[in-house]
Scaffold this motif. Sequence first.
Motif, PDB file in Angstrom:
ATOM      1  N   SER A   1       0.833  -1.191   0.000  1.00 39.98           N
ATOM      2  CA  SER A   1       0.000   0.000   0.000  1.00 39.98           C
ATOM      3  C   SER A   1       0.877   1.254   0.000  1.00 39.98           C
ATOM      4  O   SER A   1       2.020   1.210   0.418  1.00 39.98           O
ATOM      5  N   TYR A   2       0.306   2.346  -0.456  1.00 38.44           N
ATOM      6  CA  TYR A   2       1.059   3.575  -0.611  1.00 38.44           C
ATOM      7  C   TYR A   2       1.142   4.315   0.717  1.00 38.44           C
ATOM      8  O   TYR A   2       0.140   4.466   1.411  1.00 38.44           O
ATOM      9  N   VAL A   3       2.324   4.800   1.050  1.00 40.25           N
ATOM     10  CA  VAL A   3       2.543   5.460   2.335  1.00 40.25           C
ATOM     11  C   VAL A   3       2.953   6.912   2.112  1.00 40.25           C
ATOM     12  O   VAL A   3       3.827   7.203   1.288  1.00 40.25           O
ATOM     13  N   LEU A   4       2.305   7.814   2.861  1.00 43.07           N
ATOM     14  CA  LEU A   4       2.650   9.231   2.848  1.00 43.07           C
ATOM     15  C   LEU A   4       3.298   9.580   4.184  1.00 43.07           C
ATOM     16  O   LEU A   4       2.756   9.258   5.238  1.00 43.07           O
ATOM     17  N   THR A   5       4.443  10.266   4.117  1.00 39.70           N
ATOM     18  CA  THR A   5       5.189  10.599   5.325  1.00 39.70           C
ATOM     19  C   THR A   5       5.229  12.107   5.529  1.00 39.70           C
ATOM     20  O   THR A   5       5.703  12.848   4.660  1.00 39.70           O
ATOM     21  N   GLN A   6       4.731  12.550   6.680  1.00 38.42           N
ATOM     22  CA  GLN A   6       4.762  13.966   7.056  1.00 38.42           C
ATOM     23  C   GLN A   6       5.551  14.116   8.351  1.00 38.42           C
ATOM     24  O   GLN A   6       5.504  13.245   9.224  1.00 38.42           O
ATOM     25  N   PRO A   7       6.229  15.253   8.543  1.00 33.65           N
ATOM     26  CA  PRO A   7       6.876  15.516   9.833  1.00 33.65           C
ATOM     27  C   PRO A   7       5.795  15.718  10.887  1.00 33.65           C
ATOM     28  O   PRO A   7       4.766  16.333  10.607  1.00 33.65           O
ATOM     29  N   PRO A   8       5.993  15.208  12.099  1.00 38.12           N
ATOM     30  CA  PRO A   8       4.960  15.355  13.129  1.00 38.12           C
ATOM     31  C   PRO A   8       4.675  16.805  13.495  1.00 38.12           C
ATOM     32  O   PRO A   8       3.533  17.131  13.835  1.00 38.12           O
ATOM     33  N   SER A   9       5.688  17.636  13.426  1.00 38.78           N
ATOM     34  CA  SER A   9       5.492  19.016  13.844  1.00 38.78           C
ATOM     35  C   SER A   9       6.378  19.966  13.060  1.00 38.78           C
ATOM     36  O   SER A   9       7.470  19.601  12.612  1.00 38.78           O
ATOM     37  N   VAL A  10       5.874  21.189  12.917  1.00 39.07           N
ATOM     38  CA  VAL A  10       6.604  22.298  12.311  1.00 39.07           C
ATOM     39  C   VAL A  10       6.281  23.538  13.138  1.00 39.07           C
ATOM     40  O   VAL A  10       5.111  23.761  13.488  1.00 39.07           O
ATOM     41  N   SER A  11       7.296  24.310  13.457  1.00 41.52           N
ATOM     42  CA  SER A  11       7.106  25.545  14.226  1.00 41.52           C
ATOM     43  C   SER A  11       7.604  26.730  13.425  1.00 41.52           C
ATOM     44  O   SER A  11       8.634  26.648  12.742  1.00 41.52           O
ATOM     45  N   VAL A  12       6.884  27.841  13.548  1.00 44.26           N
ATOM     46  CA  VAL A  12       7.264  29.035  12.794  1.00 44.26           C
ATOM     47  C   VAL A  12       6.774  30.275  13.547  1.00 44.26           C
ATOM     48  O   VAL A  12       5.749  30.227  14.239  1.00 44.26           O
ATOM     49  N   ALA A  13       7.524  31.353  13.430  1.00 46.01           N
ATOM     50  CA  ALA A  13       7.117  32.604  14.059  1.00 46.01           C
ATOM     51  C   ALA A  13       6.092  33.327  13.186  1.00 46.01           C
ATOM     52  O   ALA A  13       6.077  33.146  11.957  1.00 46.01           O
ATOM     53  N   PRO A  14       5.237  34.115  13.800  1.00 49.72           N
ATOM     54  CA  PRO A  14       4.269  34.883  13.002  1.00 49.72           C
ATOM     55  C   PRO A  14       4.971  35.750  11.952  1.00 49.72           C
ATOM     56  O   PRO A  14       6.031  36.319  12.201  1.00 49.72           O
ATOM     57  N   GLY A  15       4.360  35.780  10.759  1.00 45.44           N
ATOM     58  CA  GLY A  15       4.921  36.566   9.670  1.00 45.44           C
ATOM     59  C   GLY A  15       5.938  35.835   8.826  1.00 45.44           C
ATOM     60  O   GLY A  15       6.280  36.294   7.729  1.00 45.44           O
ATOM     61  N   GLN A  16       6.411  34.692   9.346  1.00 49.66           N
ATOM     62  CA  GLN A  16       7.374  33.908   8.581  1.00 49.66           C
ATOM     63  C   GLN A  16       6.645  32.918   7.674  1.00 49.66           C
ATOM     64  O   GLN A  16       5.423  32.872   7.623  1.00 49.66           O
ATOM     65  N   THR A  17       7.447  32.124   6.941  1.00 45.42           N
ATOM     66  CA  THR A  17       6.892  31.134   6.013  1.00 45.42           C
ATOM     67  C   THR A  17       7.034  29.732   6.576  1.00 45.42           C
ATOM     68  O   THR A  17       8.122  29.348   7.017  1.00 45.42           O
ATOM     69  N   ALA A  18       5.932  28.985   6.548  1.00 44.52           N
ATOM     70  CA  ALA A  18       5.941  27.590   6.990  1.00 44.52           C
ATOM     71  C   ALA A  18       5.880  26.677   5.772  1.00 44.52           C
ATOM     72  O   ALA A  18       5.112  26.929   4.841  1.00 44.52           O
ATOM     73  N   ARG A  19       6.688  25.645   5.813  1.00 42.14           N
ATOM     74  CA  ARG A  19       6.673  24.642   4.741  1.00 42.14           C
ATOM     75  C   ARG A  19       6.451  23.264   5.355  1.00 42.14           C
ATOM     76  O   ARG A  19       7.228  22.835   6.206  1.00 42.14           O
ATOM     77  N   ILE A  20       5.399  22.615   4.920  1.00 45.16           N
ATOM     78  CA  ILE A  20       5.041  21.285   5.428  1.00 45.16           C
ATOM     79  C   ILE A  20       5.184  20.298   4.277  1.00 45.16           C
ATOM     80  O   ILE A  20       4.566  20.472   3.223  1.00 45.16           O
ATOM     81  N   THR A  21       5.991  19.285   4.487  1.00 46.50           N
ATOM     82  CA  THR A  21       6.267  18.332   3.421  1.00 46.50           C
ATOM     83  C   THR A  21       5.441  17.059   3.550  1.00 46.50           C
ATOM     84  O   THR A  21       4.974  16.697   4.645  1.00 46.50           O
ATOM     85  N   CYS A  22       5.285  16.396   2.430  1.00 48.55           N
ATOM     86  CA  CYS A  22       4.543  15.132   2.344  1.00 48.55           C
ATOM     87  C   CYS A  22       5.328  14.243   1.390  1.00 48.55           C
ATOM     88  O   CYS A  22       5.392  14.531   0.185  1.00 48.55           O
ATOM     89  N   GLY A  23       5.957  13.215   1.912  1.00 46.32           N
ATOM     90  CA  GLY A  23       6.802  12.356   1.102  1.00 46.32           C
ATOM     91  C   GLY A  23       6.115  11.064   0.693  1.00 46.32           C
ATOM     92  O   GLY A  23       5.381  10.460   1.471  1.00 46.32           O
ATOM     93  N   GLY A  24       6.342  10.650  -0.535  1.00 48.39           N
ATOM     94  CA  GLY A  24       5.789   9.397  -1.039  1.00 48.39           C
ATOM     95  C   GLY A  24       6.516   8.995  -2.314  1.00 48.39           C
ATOM     96  O   GLY A  24       7.029   9.860  -3.032  1.00 48.39           O
ATOM     97  N   ASN A  25       6.529   7.708  -2.593  1.00 40.00           N
ATOM     98  CA  ASN A  25       7.229   7.203  -3.773  1.00 40.00           C
ATOM     99  C   ASN A  25       6.618   7.786  -5.052  1.00 40.00           C
ATOM    100  O   ASN A  25       5.451   7.543  -5.362  1.00 40.00           O
ATOM    101  N   ASN A  26       7.427   8.585  -5.767  1.00 39.66           N
ATOM    102  CA  ASN A  26       6.991   9.214  -7.024  1.00 39.66           C
ATOM    103  C   ASN A  26       5.684   9.987  -6.849  1.00 39.66           C
ATOM    104  O   ASN A  26       4.818   9.985  -7.724  1.00 39.66           O
ATOM    105  N   ILE A  27       5.566  10.684  -5.730  1.00 35.43           N
ATOM    106  CA  ILE A  27       4.338  11.426  -5.454  1.00 35.43           C
ATOM    107  C   ILE A  27       4.085  12.505  -6.501  1.00 35.43           C
ATOM    108  O   ILE A  27       2.959  12.941  -6.713  1.00 35.43           O
ATOM    109  N   GLY A  28       5.156  12.925  -7.182  1.00 36.49           N
ATOM    110  CA  GLY A  28       5.018  13.943  -8.218  1.00 36.49           C
ATOM    111  C   GLY A  28       4.093  13.526  -9.352  1.00 36.49           C
ATOM    112  O   GLY A  28       3.601  14.379 -10.098  1.00 36.49           O
ATOM    113  N   SER A  29       3.833  12.225  -9.481  1.00 41.66           N
ATOM    114  CA  SER A  29       2.952  11.736 -10.533  1.00 41.66           C
ATOM    115  C   SER A  29       1.488  11.688 -10.082  1.00 41.66           C
ATOM    116  O   SER A  29       0.615  11.320 -10.867  1.00 41.66           O
TER     117      SER A  29
END
Lengths: 109, 125
Positions: A1-29
Amino acid sequence: SYVLTQPPSVSVAPGQTARITCGGNNIGSKSVHWYQQKPGQAPVLVVYDDSDRPSGIPERFSGSNSGNTATLTISRVEAGDEADYYCQVWDSSSDHRRVFGGGTKLTVL
Amino acid sequence: EVQLLESGGGLVQPGGSLRLSCAASGFTFSSYAMSWVRQAPGKGLEWVSAISGSGGSTYYADSVKGRFTISRDNSKNTLYLQMNSLRAEDTAVYYCAKDRAGKGVVVADDAFDIWGQGTMVTVSS
């Protein structure tokens, strides 16, 4: 089965940019969708088909998808953006099974 | 306003049954595939089942196949989930969700653009 991997947590200060990733085999397709869920509330769709925004979602929310990683980017983060974020795709190896990532808790410092 | 409202949750003993309902309003219900998605306490989201707009096609997660049945009554704008042989691991908030694209069929790579508020199902003796 296909698995998606996300980081459990991301912290960022107000006004900054947050980036949350989602990893998976050839997810670009695949088409990746992102949901925001605040405590005690139902999920809300914030990005669909990798980078499209539903009406009513601020332009601060954007998405990208390439290779083995999809990314949800939140610009000029606000306190109200603090929530859990989930990515979702179709597991094409199955019969119409949809798969969610484990979720990422975004904390606004 | 597009709205989904679940009902039917509650406490049930292991091995028991429960039927969830999801009343839809504000859109042409029969034109949209619908799904059930659940969330165990403190855990992530898990897709459970999907049904086409006509009700003629249904799909299930392996974890519920053979125990749960999804159905819909388009004359009542209502989605259902019949849950039998319930287990402790079925304890969760159950959400109904609408496919974004109104193509009638279940488009497996579609997003869920509208969610209900959820109904809690607790399986415990």
